[in-house]
Structures are given as structure tokens and as C-alpha cells.
Write an enzyme that holds these catalytic residues in place. Structure first.
Site, PDB file in Angstrom:
ATOM      1  CD  GLU A  35     -16.965  44.850  68.475  1.00 33.35           C
ATOM      2  OE1 GLU A  35     -17.762  43.993  68.023  1.00 33.35           O
ATOM      3  OE2 GLU A  35     -16.404  44.748  69.573  1.00 33.35           O
ATOM      4  CD  GLU A  38     -21.707  46.274  60.266  1.00 36.51           C
ATOM      5  OE1 GLU A  38     -21.263  45.849  59.184  1.00 36.51           O
ATOM      6  OE2 GLU A  38     -22.558  45.657  60.946  1.00 36.51           O
ATOM      7  CB  SER A  97     -19.492  50.562  57.842  1.00 37.11           C
ATOM      8  OG  SER A  97     -19.007  49.470  58.607  1.00 37.11           O
ATOM      9  CB  CYS A 111     -17.533  48.231  61.749  1.00 35.94           C
ATOM     10  SG  CYS A 111     -16.228  48.565  60.522  1.00 35.94           S
ATOM     11  CB  SER A 317     -16.668  47.854  52.712  1.00 35.16           C
ATOM     12  OG  SER A 317     -16.407  47.706  54.085  1.00 35.16           O
ATOM     13  CG  HIS A 336     -19.841  46.846  55.792  1.00 35.73           C
ATOM     14  ND1 HIS A 336     -19.061  47.689  55.016  1.00 35.73           N
ATOM     15  CD2 HIS A 336     -21.073  47.387  55.809  1.00 35.73           C
ATOM     16  CE1 HIS A 336     -19.806  48.693  54.591  1.00 35.73           C
ATOM     17  NE2 HIS A 336     -21.031  48.535  55.060  1.00 35.73           N
TER      18      HIS A 336
END
Length: 441
Positions: A35, A38, A97, A111, A317, A336
Site C-alpha cells: 500500500e 500514505e 515514510s 504508508c 524513501s 517515497h
């Protein structure tokens, strides 16, 4: 924990340091955290670092010990990888993140299946007890000046955990904390859309929250500045703006650079710094090669610092801290990346104002797009409303420049704008735009 001085000068107050958490960076593997989009939380306790309460330490939230922030992040379910610090901000690169701690506010972006809102109560307690900010009646939690929470629609909503199972659940959770905000869905229900929850400015937080230089004047000078969410060091005009670019369907050729195996090819072991980690070493290489390091002119911001990380087997990141030209505040950008083809996603967020960067927003956006070549992306711009005095000062040329900037956003090279939605919010203008690619790569 290793601390490295990364500044060019030993000027007091201008040193930027990097701290790396080796324990957290060991064997990180984000392959189950598909996923990418964020959750973004921004909590302000006063409008500016120059308006800290008498009870706060001179550095405000920056005085809070790191272990307390890590305790809060445990509730969110993420770890600190490394930190870059200067006198204005502590920028935490996280396993999921980023977090930015200013004297007067915290920006937390996570995230995956992190439970960001589960850390909000603890964040308010830390600000109240250890930051010295005004506490809510009968509690140890600080009373926030403003709260902003936003996110893009999840790719895999069924994988989220409480309180992030759905947007109504998230809103209910924040309402139960007596935040008394407003919730919005921005964009098409059957297309690109984005969620926002925000509170109005807490006008009860007034005296003794006068600017530092006026604390003893007793005349309430500059209280009118509470009408907008000010940026530090703001002289006049709406200098507070946040740009966020959320990208999906990334070019898979471009995405190869976000894989550790690709980046590590040809890097000799003797080139690795003993005090760093492989993820940080390779992150620095990619940052320079992909073009992100050139988003803002190094000559214009010679003291800017970037902290970046490549995950194993893939993912990226980065946090950048950018001192303003007059050195009275610092801005940031953060990136990210989730490069896997079935869930590819990248985000770019910055609060560097146009007046500081010398670049138009459309030019910044096109530079970011060149790095990722997404099939689709959305842009959100939060911009503090100009004051009446600012509006009266505007001449025809300035009005024309505003119109030209808006027209330029209709002509992002290689993309067609699908939506444009404008919200007139308390103290802010919000513009949401979504785009789709129209030309082959």
C-alpha cells in the site's frame, strides 16, 4: 546509533547532523507493504515557532527526547531509520515514510498498513507534557491549534487495520477525540480522489502566544496572524504552501532504479562507508542519478541536505531539509516509491515556497514527472490565503502572473488534465488536479 556531521561549516546553529539507526535498518524488507499511498497527519500547536507559549522550551517540540517520539511511532507501527537535524527541524526517515518535527508542529506521513491515527493521542500527550504546550482541560494532551489529515484512496483498503478500515471510520475516530473538524472527499468517486479532514484555527489559543519579540509588550501585537497557518520566518504575504504529487502506473523502465539489485551493480564493498548502511549508501547514489537532487538548485540552497534509503529488494524513501536563503527557517521535500508493477506508486511532497525556490509549480511538477513517468497522477496545493492588505498591494502585473501560473498548470507536458477542483477553506485555498498521460514513453 551513529551521528555524522554533514554540514560544510561549523557555524553555531547551522550544523546539520545525520543519525543512522543500524538496528532498524537491518534486513528491512517492504515487499509485504504494497500500500504505497500514505496517510498524512499535520498537527500545529501554534501558528509559528516565533509564537511558542511561555511554558514551552525555546525549541518547542524539537526539545522532546527522541525516545518519546519512537514510543509514539511504535503505536503507528513504524521505526526510525535515520534523522537529519538542524536548528529548525528534525527530519526522521522511517521504515514507512517520514516525520518532520518543527518547534511548533509535527508532520507525520506513513504508508503500508501503519496505524497512523493510533498515535495521535500520544502525540498530543507528548506535546502537552514534554513540549510545554497548552493542555486540554482535565487532560495532559495539548490543545492543537490546527489538525490536517489527508490521504489518497487506498489501493488495498481491505488490508488496512483500525482505525483505517474506511474513511468514515477515520473521521469517526477523530471526532471521538473532540477535534471538531470537517471531512471532505475531493475528486471523482469512480476515479482519482483524495480525502481531507481539517480543523479550523483554534482562536482560544491567544495570549500569551505573542511573537517572541513582543512577549513583554502587552499590546497583543500581531494577533491577527492567527488568521492563517503561518510559515516560520514569514515576512508578508501567504508564504505557507504545501504541494503534493501522488503518482501511479509508474514507467517500469524508470522503476528499475528503485530496486537494490539494480543499484548495487558495480558498487564495490570497499566503497561502502563503515558508519552507514547499504540502504543509505545506495539511496544516496540513486538520489543523485535519478534527478531528485536537482529539483531545487543546489547553488540557491547550498546548505540543503538529503537523507535517502533503498529498501531490499525494492523501494525508496528520501527526506530533504532546505534552509531558507536568509537562514531563518527550513523547508523540506520528501519522496517515497513503491516500484512493483502491480502496485506502483510514488509521492513527492514539499513546502518550499515558489518565492524561495525561484521555480514555478508547473516546472517543479514536470521535473518530478521526468523521474517517474507515471501513467496517472494527482496534484494537491494548499496555499494560505492572502490578507486583505496583500490583495490591495497587488498590481496588474501580479494579477496577470497569477493567471499565467494557473494557465501553465493546464499544459503539463505529455499529460491531459482530467479534473480541477477548488475548495475555499478556513485560512487556505485548496486546489486538486488529476492528470492522465497522453503520449507514449
Amino acid at each position: 546509533m551513529v551521528t555524522i556531521n554533514t554540514s560544510f561549516e561549523e557555524t553555531p546553529g547551522q550544523m546539520t547532523t545525520l543519525s543512522i539507526n543500524h538496528e532498524a535498518t537491518a534486513d528491512l524488507d517492504p515487499t509485504n507493504a504494497f500500500e504505497g499511498p500514505e496517510k498524512l497527519l499535520e498537527v500545529w500547536f501554534v501558528p509559528s515557532p516565533t509564537m511558542l507559549p511561555e511554558s514551552a522550551k525555546p525549541d518547542g517540540l524539537k526539545s522532546v527526547p527522541r525516545d518519546l517520539w519512537e514510543e509514539m511511532l511504535d503505536l503507528v507501527r513504524c521505526k526510525v531509520l535515520s534523522v537529519i537535524q538542524n536548528e529548525h527541524v528534525d527530519a526522521y526517515l522511517l521504515s514507512e515514510s517520514s516525520m518532520f518535527v518543527f518547534p511548533h508542529k509535527v508532520v507525520l506521513k506513513t504508508c503500508g498498513t501503519t496505524t497512523l491515527l493510533a498515535g495521535l493521542a500520544r502525540l498530543l500527550e507528548i506535546a502537552g507534557v514534554h513540549g510545554g504546550f497548552t493542555q486540554r482541560s482535565g487532560t495532559i494532551m495539548a490543545e492543537p491549534y490546527r489538525v490536517f489529515y489527508s490521504r489518497k484512496a487506498f489501493m488495498f483498503p481491505d488490508r488496512q487495520e483500525h482505525p483505517h478500515k474506511s474513511w468514515p471510520d477515520e473521521v469517526k475516530f477523530m471526532e471521538q477525540m473532540s477535534l471538531r473538524g470537517s471531512a471532505y472527499q475531493v475528486g471523482r468517486m469512480n476515479g482519482e480522489h483524495w480525502y481531507l479532514y481539517l480543523t479550523n484555527a483554534n482562536t482560544m489559543l491567544t495570549p500569551p502566544l505573542t511573537p517572541t519579540e513582543d512577549r513583554h509588550n502587552g499590546d497583543g501585537a500581531m494577533f491577527s496572524q492567527f488568521n492563517s497557518r503561518m510559515g516560520a520566518g514569514k515576512k508578508s504575504g501567504p508564504n505557507d504552501e504545501t504541494l503534493e504529487i501522488l503518482m501511479t502506473d509508474l514507467c517500469q523502465v524508470k522503476s528499475k532504479q528503485w530496486y537494490m539489485a539494480t543499484t548495487a551493480t558495480g558498487v564495490r564493498s570497499e566503497d561502502e562507508k563503515e558508519e552507514s548502511s547499504q540502504g543509505h549508501d545506495l539511496g544516496a547514489i540513486v538520489t543523485n542519478s535519478c534527478g531528485l537532487a536537482e529539483i531545487y538548485d543546489k547553488a540557491r540552497f547550498p546548505e540543503s541536505r538529503i537523507d535517502s534509503y533503498i529498501f531490499n529488494p525494492c523501494g525508496y524513501s528520501a527526506n530533504a531539509v532546505i534552509p531558507s536563503q536568509d537562514k531563518d527557517t527550513s523547508y523540506y521535500w520528501t519522496v517515497h516509491v513503491t516500484p512493483e508493477p502491480h502496485c506502483s506508486y510514488a509521492s513527492f511532497e514539499t513546502n518550499v515556497p515558489r518565492e524561495q525556490s525561484g521555480r514555478e509549480m508547473a516546472d517543479v511538477i514536470e521535473s518530478v514527472l521526468e523521474t517517474f513517468k507515471p501513467g496517472r497522477f494527482s496534484v494537491t496545493l494548499f496555499e494560505a490565503k492572502p490578507t486583505l492588505a496583500d490583495l490591495f498591494r497587488m498590481d496588474h502585473s501580479e494579477e496577470l502572473a497569477v493567471l499565467k501560473r494557473a494557465a501553465r498548470m493546464e499544459e503539463i507536458k505529455g499529460y491531459r488534465r482530467m479534473d480541477k477542483i477548488v475548495h475555499d477553506l478556513d485560512g487556505y485555498d485548496l486546489v486538486f488536479r488529476s492528470y492522465e498521460r497522453v503520449e507514449a514513453l
